[in-house]
Design an enzyme around this catalytic site. Sequence first.
Site, PDB file in Angstrom:
ATOM      1  N   ASN A  10       0.867  -1.181   0.000  1.00  0.00           N
ATOM      2  CA  ASN A  10       0.000   0.000   0.000  1.00  0.00           C
ATOM      3  C   ASN A  10       0.903   1.230   0.000  1.00  0.00           C
ATOM      4  O   ASN A  10       1.455   1.602   1.027  1.00  0.00           O
ATOM      5  CB  ASN A  10      -0.901  -0.001   1.240  1.00  0.00           C
ATOM      6  N   LYS A  12       0.104   4.259  -0.398  1.00  0.00           N
ATOM      7  CA  LYS A  12      -0.565   5.477   0.097  1.00  0.00           C
ATOM      8  C   LYS A  12      -0.281   6.643  -0.854  1.00  0.00           C
ATOM      9  O   LYS A  12      -0.165   6.425  -2.063  1.00  0.00           O
ATOM     10  CB  LYS A  12      -0.106   5.798   1.525  1.00  0.00           C
ATOM     11  N   HIS A  98      -9.705   1.466   4.463  1.00  0.00           N
ATOM     12  CA  HIS A  98      -8.433   1.635   5.179  1.00  0.00           C
ATOM     13  C   HIS A  98      -8.651   2.617   6.332  1.00  0.00           C
ATOM     14  O   HIS A  98      -9.429   3.571   6.196  1.00  0.00           O
ATOM     15  CB  HIS A  98      -7.361   2.161   4.220  1.00  0.00           C
ATOM     16  N   GLU A 100      -7.075   5.021   7.408  1.00  0.00           N
ATOM     17  CA  GLU A 100      -6.840   6.438   7.068  1.00  0.00           C
ATOM     18  C   GLU A 100      -8.042   7.025   6.336  1.00  0.00           C
ATOM     19  O   GLU A 100      -8.356   8.211   6.494  1.00  0.00           O
ATOM     20  CB  GLU A 100      -5.548   6.557   6.234  1.00  0.00           C
ATOM     21  N   GLU A 170      -6.019  -4.558  10.542  1.00  0.00           N
ATOM     22  CA  GLU A 170      -4.976  -3.569  10.775  1.00  0.00           C
ATOM     23  C   GLU A 170      -5.273  -2.774  12.040  1.00  0.00           C
ATOM     24  O   GLU A 170      -6.066  -1.825  12.002  1.00  0.00           O
ATOM     25  CB  GLU A 170      -4.903  -2.587   9.602  1.00  0.00           C
ATOM     26  N   GLY A 176       1.897   2.554  10.672  1.00  0.00           N
ATOM     27  CA  GLY A 176       2.832   3.660  10.506  1.00  0.00           C
ATOM     28  C   GLY A 176       3.510   4.097  11.791  1.00  0.00           C
ATOM     29  O   GLY A 176       4.134   5.154  11.850  1.00  0.00           O
ATOM     30  N   SER A 216       2.821  -1.941  10.495  1.00  0.00           N
ATOM     31  CA  SER A 216       4.268  -1.999  10.687  1.00  0.00           C
ATOM     32  C   SER A 216       4.870  -3.376  10.407  1.00  0.00           C
ATOM     33  O   SER A 216       5.741  -3.849  11.138  1.00  0.00           O
ATOM     34  CB  SER A 216       4.647  -1.513  12.092  1.00  0.00           C
TER      35      SER A 216
HETATM   36  C1  PEP Z   1      -1.037   0.261   5.848  1.00  0.00           C
HETATM   37  O1  PEP Z   1      -0.974   1.312   5.247  1.00  0.00           O
HETATM   38  O2  PEP Z   1      -1.969  -0.496   5.590  1.00  0.00           O
HETATM   39  C2  PEP Z   1       0.002  -0.067   6.835  1.00  0.00           C
HETATM   40  C3  PEP Z   1      -0.110  -1.167   7.515  1.00  0.00           C
HETATM   41  O3  PEP Z   1       1.054   0.818   6.978  1.00  0.00           O
HETATM   42  P1  PEP Z   1       2.479   0.501   7.713  1.00  0.00           P
HETATM   43  O4  PEP Z   1       2.951  -0.818   7.184  1.00  0.00           O
HETATM   44  O5  PEP Z   1       3.346   1.629   7.341  1.00  0.00           O
HETATM   45  O6  PEP Z   1       2.186   0.422   9.186  1.00  0.00           O
END
Ligand code: PEP
Length: 254
Positions: A10, A12, A98, A100, A170, A176, A216
Amino acid sequence: MMRKQFAAANWKMNLTYQQAAELLKAVISADLELNENRVVLFAVPFPYLELANGSVLQKKYYFTAAQNCSNKKSGAFTGEVSAEMLKSLNVSYCLVGHSERREHFGETNEMLSEKVMICLTYGMTPVFCCGEPLQIREQNTQNDFVKKQLNDSLFPLSAQQLLKVVIAYEPVWAIGTGKTATNEQAQEMHSYIRSVLEEHFGREVSQKISILYGGSVKANNAKELFACGDVDGGLVGGASLNASDFIEIVRALK
Ligand code: PEP
């Protein structure tokens, strides 16, 4: 039964067109042992979907994904992108909900139910994202929280429709932040999600649904997370922007 395992990047809102082209090239030219049940997705910004398609459509087992789509079919919704448009570009997956999008763009469980449905209508696989924020985890009510997300957005589907959905768990506090869920926390929630699906859709269906972990995932923790029985790969943000890190994460798939 072998469930499909996914390494999903992803990106983003990152990378220029030139950087995107380079990253795609680096990942796709790596020697990765992919097959029907071990696939790579690139969830890229809309303007790069055709670029990504140009790299992946000639290869098996790599797919492009949109990061979002509209809950509306078409019409006067300036700036929005429809599921039908994505499908007409040969985009086969779409992230839906997601955290976000939920947080910054006010996406509700009800809207997400519409997005899941509209993806399925146009033959795209929704990657439905769920997961609890930190304060919910601190109150230890994450199971109820995630159950409601599944209930509101996925339970309206038939079992036949659910079989075309991929789920990504998630935990918001792990996205992040560099703070990964422990293997135990991930496995516990994934197995809980599967039990919720089993209760509503039956065991056979629940056993077939891929549930990815996101939050992460890094080159140095992917192997142990993906080894968990109910974790079917990962949705990867930060680490997917670096070719060698992401390649290592793909190699960590079961
Ligand atoms: C994500 O954007 O779905 C995500 C898990 O980001 P990160 O791996 O940076 O935590």
